[in-house]
Every structure is written in C-alpha cells, then in structure tokens.
Design a protein around this motif. Structure first.
Motif: not given
Length: 331
Positions: A103-110, A112-116
């Motif tokens: 859950d934490a990895v998926a949330a952080h990927l989301h 990061l994707g928004s920031r990128l």
C-alpha cells in the motif's frame, strides 16, 4: 557540532553478536554495523521508528541485535522517499506487513507520478514560451501560466455539462463526456501544452447572449427530450466510431455503414423515416447547425503526438460524415 553524548563504537568487536554482557549494543556499535552515523540512529530513535531496548546506568541507549535488521528496513524505505509516517506503519506492523508495504509503495508511486507529470508540464510550458516569437511570448505566457500542473479537465467537463440537454440521463451524459473531454498527456510536447491551454481559455469564454445571439446547440439536440437525447448521443458515438475506422485507413468520406448509422440516429430521434427527402433535409439542417470547430481542432492537436498522424475526434468524424452525406446526395 558538539560531540555525541553516546559512547563511540567498540572497534575491538566486529562480530554480529552483541558485545556487552547484557547482549545489547550501544548506539555507536549499532551505527557502525549498519554503516551509518550515530546522528542517523539517534534521529530514528527519537522519531519512534527505532526504540531502544534499555538504558545503561549512565543513561546511554542500548539496542538488541534485532535493531540492525529494523534499521536496515527503515533506511531502505527512507532512501526510496517514503515519509516517516508510512515507514512507521510498515516497521511496526507484525501481521500483514506485506500488505502495508504494498500500500505504501503504491501510494508513493502515485505521488511521484503526479510530481513527475507536473514537472513535465512545467518544462514543456516553459519551452512553449521560449520557442515563441517575441511578439507572441506575452500571450503564450498568459495562456500556459493559467494552467495547473498537471492540469485537470474540470473546465472542459463544466462546459459540456452546460451544453448538453439538461434532462439527459446521467449514464448517457458520462459516456458523452468521456468522448468529448480529452485527457491531458503525461508527457506533453510544447504544442500539446499550448493546445490544452487554448482549450481551457476557449471554454471559459462567455456565450453570446441577447436577441441577436444564435443558438449554440444543434436543432436535434434542442428538440430531444431525456430519452431522445440518450438515443441521439449513443447513436452518434457509434457512427463516429465507424467513421474513425475509415479515417484511420485514409478513406475519403463515402456512403456505407457509418453514414447509414449517422442518418438512422437522426431519423429515429426525429421520428422520421430514412428516405432521400429526409437525407436532403438533414443535410440542410446540419449545414445551419452551430459548429464547435475551434474546440475539435485543438483536441486534435492535443491528441496528436509530435510528428504523429492526427487522431480522429468526434468533431472531425462528424465533419467526415457530413461530407459523406453531401457526396452521397450529389451522386
């Protein structure tokens, strides 16, 4: 920087087992075995991520050997950019720890994707300004500067909701919005940023009002009730899909199943039969209907990658079908 009050590591002891008689490590020993600094270990301890097992008689922290594995996990998670709050949930959880990590990895990927995506939009927006002729630079800066990064589609959706029949069923409305509201690309070119900025500026313009203002909806749209509007836009969507197949194949507007579906949709909504006379009347009416050419031209630019082939839109498919109808009548 003042020296640490904690004792330094015992450099004589290099084995993974605890060096003191109580089986515990000092903060220095734990830091050395982990390949980090005393300051880092102290920070994680003070944050509640790495609790000590006990305190020595002198008040110094003592850690069990298991703290080494916990510290390695904490550092791995922090090096990947996970915030302390998420790291705490992962390292504190015993049962179901794998689920917490996922859950934490998926949330952080989301995140990061928004920031990128935001950075890509900002970069392309700046390039659009940089590449503009000097006399166009101020206008471009105003256009792209009004966009959020990454931008949302709320202004476009509001425009179409106001344009559609007020009593149109919610499901039919949602299907239409999916087709009419383009999604901004994650990695846009400067031209795509400009196209989207112009789209948002276009839909924010006030509609003309007063006695001289022309209708903004097509005649069939104005005549349709809730059931008819759902039928109208479902049938048109099917006709546009059929036309898009021909357009991608480079086929010129022609009679066929796409045109038949297009005409049959209008005939059904208007409760008329599909006859040559109806087709002539329909062609005349479509020529008088208000047009949103500027909107669809910008959508086409937005959906077309740099150097790519233009992708059909509902607007360009509608034009293809109108031309097909005119060509069919002329023949």
């Amino acid at each position: 920087m003042p020296p640490s009050p904690e004792p330094g590591p015992d450099r004589a002891s290099r084995s993974p087992s605890a060096s003191a008689s109580d089986g515990l490590w000092s903060i220095g020993e734990l830091a050395e075995r982990a390949g980090t600094t005393v300051k880092t270990v102290r920070f994680y301890s003070d944050s509640g991520l790495l609790p000590e097992r006990a305190r020595s008689a002198g008040g110094h922290r003592r850690y069990a050997p298991g703290a080494l594995e916990r510290l390695a996990l904490i550092r791995s998670l922090r090096n990947l950019g996970l915030p302390v709050s998420q790291v705490r949930r992962i390292v504190d959880e015993r049962a179901g720890a794998q689920g917490a990590l996922e859950d934490a990895v998926a949330a952080h990927l989301h995140t990061l994707g928004s920031r990128l995506s935001a950075l890509r939009w900002q970069e392309s927006a700046l390039r659009a300004v940089q590449e503009a002729a000097p006399e166009e630079r101020a206008e471009r800066l105003h256009l792209v500067g009004a966009l959020d990064t990454p931008p949302g589609t709320a202004p476009l959706a509001r425009f179409w909701r106001a344009w559609l029949p007020p009593r149109m069923p919610a499901k039919a409305r949602a299907v239409f919005l999916d087709a009419a509201v383009p999604q901004p690309p994650d990695t846009p070119s400067p031209a795509q940023v400009l196209a989207f900025a112009r789209l948002c500026a276009l839909v924010r313009r006030p509609c003309p009002t007063g006695p001289a203002a022309r209708p903004t909806q097509p005649a069939a749209h104005r005549a349709a009730g809730p059931a008819e509007s759902a039928l109208l836009y479902a049938g048109l969507a099917q006709a546009y899909d059929l036309a898009a197949v021909r357009m991608r194949g480079g086929v010129d507007p022609e009679a066929g199943d796409a045109l038949d579906c297009f005409v049959a949709t209008y005939a059904s909504v208007l409760r008329r039969r599909d006859t040559p006379a109806f087709r002539r009347a329909l062609a005349r009416q479509l020529a008088l209907d208000p047009r949103l050419d500027g909107y669809w031209e910008l959508v086409e630019r937005l959906l077309t990658p740099e150097g790519g082939r233009p992708e059909p839109t509902p607007g360009t498919a509608h034009d293809w079908l109108r031309t097909a109808l005119d060509t069919h009548l002329a023949a």
